[in-house]
Structure formats: C-alpha cells, structure tokens
Enzyme design. Structure first.
Site, PDB file in Angstrom:
ATOM      1  CE  LYS A 239      -4.389  -1.813   1.504  1.00 33.80           C
ATOM      2  NZ  LYS A 239      -5.499  -1.766   2.473  1.00 33.80           N
ATOM      3  NE  ARG A 273      -8.003  -8.656   0.677  1.00 32.06           N
ATOM      4  CZ  ARG A 273      -7.775  -7.805  -0.338  1.00 32.06           C
ATOM      5  NH1 ARG A 273      -6.873  -6.823  -0.187  1.00 32.06           N
ATOM      6  NH2 ARG A 273      -8.436  -7.907  -1.468  1.00 32.06           N
TER       7      ARG A 273
END
Length: 296
Positions: A239, A273
């Site tokens: 991210k 995840r």
C-alpha cells in the site's frame, strides 16, 4: 466507553466455522492471498487475466495454495482510492465464474469474496464461497448484515468511511482514530450479533479513509482493538503508506510489506491479506518461531 465495547464483544474465538462443517483455525496466524478480478487494481501484477480464460486464475490460485495460503480472497470491484464504480451485474460477471472455477479445482480451499453488495455476496456463497469480506462494514448495502446472518458464513468487518471514490476526503477524526474505530466496531458488532452472525474478523482498514500518518499510528496501536476478543486481519500489502514516503511504486513495495506485516503479527494480527504469499508465510514462521512460548 471501554466497558460498553466489552459488553458488545462476541465470545473469544480464534476459529471460523465455514460451510460444509469446515473450520478455519486462526490460533496460529494465516495468510489470505489476493486474487483481483479487476482491470484497475492499484498493483498491476495482482490483476488476474480475463474471466473467459480461467487458466491464469487457476495457475495463480494453485501457486498461492501451494505456497501456504489458507484463504484465497477473490474480488471483482476495485476498492483503490478513486476506483471506477461498476454495476452489480458487472461485478457478478467478473466474480462468480471465478469462484465456481476455483471451488471446482480446489474443493478444500477456503474462499473469501471481497464485496460490499449483499446480492453479490449471496450469489458468491451459492457458487462456493466461504467467507464474506466487506470493505464497507455494511454501510454501502443495508441488507449485507442480514444476508451474512442468513447465510451463516464468517464475516470480515472492515472500518471505512464513504466509498472508494470519496474516502480520501474523510480522514478527520476529532476524537482520535482509535476511539472512532472502537465505537465503530462496538456498534457494528452489536448489529451483527442481532442478526445471528457468529464468526467475525475485524479489519481496521489500512488505507481506507486514513492518512499515511493515521495508518502508521494504527499499526502501532493494533493491540488496543483486542478488547473485542476477535481475530484481526491486516491488509497492508504494497500500500501507498509503504512506498510513497520512499519515492517508490507498488512494484517496489515488497520489503516494506514484510516489515509492516512483522509489526502487525507482533501486535496480534491473525490473518495477513497479501499479494505475495510465500513471503508472508515465511514472515509468520519466523515471527511465531521466535516469539512462541516454546522458543523461550
């Protein structure tokens, strides 16, 4: 406030009861591999080929399972900031054939579907999905909680504000980020319990309606969310909070992902995840081998 949250807790449970009597054990941290059935997910390498050709999908699914993924998370709607909004029909067209194909090929795999729509969720479970992963916490579809209760499948409850198109503008938390999250989870868990949802995983929503500074604060304070007695998911993989401060791109975000996943595990996260399953599995092995009671 703290007592009110405790009173709303589900019973402490580190297992998820899935369809067919199967149980996903999260007493030891596990990995959820990402399969993006979208043309516009932020990390281009995660995008699976055209739905009409299932070979790429099944190859990736097999590679993730072989590398040690406990769960495969399939999504047909990109939730990156500013992502294009698509119809429910298009989301189903992307998602449902993929769920069916992976279920046929890997009947013992645990399959999660990344959707905020109750109609998509119900169709996906009918197609073979085990877990609902809702980025909106029921905010974008008023029927989602009742649907999860009716389907009797585990539910991943994520914190977010607004929509993928607006969330970047909704980062003001006058009472503090952690207090806002605590209130949010307290109220949402009460609503889920009321409709019969038994197994819930909390996802604090890294990157969703949070600034880079807020994301890093949250990472360091994850243990404060253990008051609910529920397993926690961390979705930190590649991210922007990892690569942008370094002037990099998602393609160069793997070392940072490993670093923050290590921090998340040390703060009690049960499910990672990720796009890169093998590296996450190794991270879990090293952290648990180093910090397990038997190693001291």
């Amino acid at each position: 406030m703290l007592q009110a949250a405790k009173d709303t807790c589900f019973s402490p449970r580190q297992t998820l009861r899935c369809p067919g009597g199967r149980v996903l054990d999260l007493r030891r941290p596990q990995v959820m591999g990402i399969l993006n059935l979208t043309p516009d997910s932020f990390y281009a390498a995660s995008r699976v080929g055209a739905v009409a050709d299932q070979s790429d999908l099944l190859r990736r699914a097999e590679a993730m399972l072989t590398a040690g993924a406990a769960v495969l998370d399939l999504g047909g709607y990109s939730s990156r900031p500013g992502a294009e909004h698509i119809s429910e029909a298009e989301e189903k067209q992307r998602l449902l054939p993929a769920v069916e194909a992976v279920r046929r090929a890997f009947p013992e795999a645990f399959l999660s579907v990344d959707t905020f729509r109750s109609g998509v969720a119900a169709a996906a479970v009918a197609a073979g999905a085990d877990i609902l992963n809702d980025i909106s916490g029921g905010e974008l579809d008023a029927d989602m909680f009742a649907t999860a209760g009716r389907l009797q499948v585990p539910y991943v409850l994520m914190h977010m504000r607004g929509t993928p198109q607006t969330m970047s503008t909704l980062t003001d938390y006058p009472d503090g980020l952690l207090l806002d999250l605590t209130r949010y989870f307290r109220d949402k868990l009460a609503a889920l319990r009321a409709v019969g949802v038994a197994d819930v995983v909390l996802d604090p929503g890294f990157g969703f309606a949070k600034t880079a500074a807020q994301n890093h604060e949250l990472l360091g304070r994850l243990r404060e969310l253990h008051l609910f007695g529920l397993p926690m998911l961390a979705g930190l993989s590649r991210k922007s909070m990892l690569y942008k401060p370094l002037g990099l791109t998602p393609e160069a975000g793997l070392p940072g992902t490993v670093a923050v996943n290590t921090m998340a595990l040390l703060n009690g996260v049960s499910l990672l995840r990720v796009h890169d399953v093998s590296e996450a599995v190794q991270t879990i092995q090293l952290v648990t081998n180093t910090f397990s009671p038997s190693s001291s």
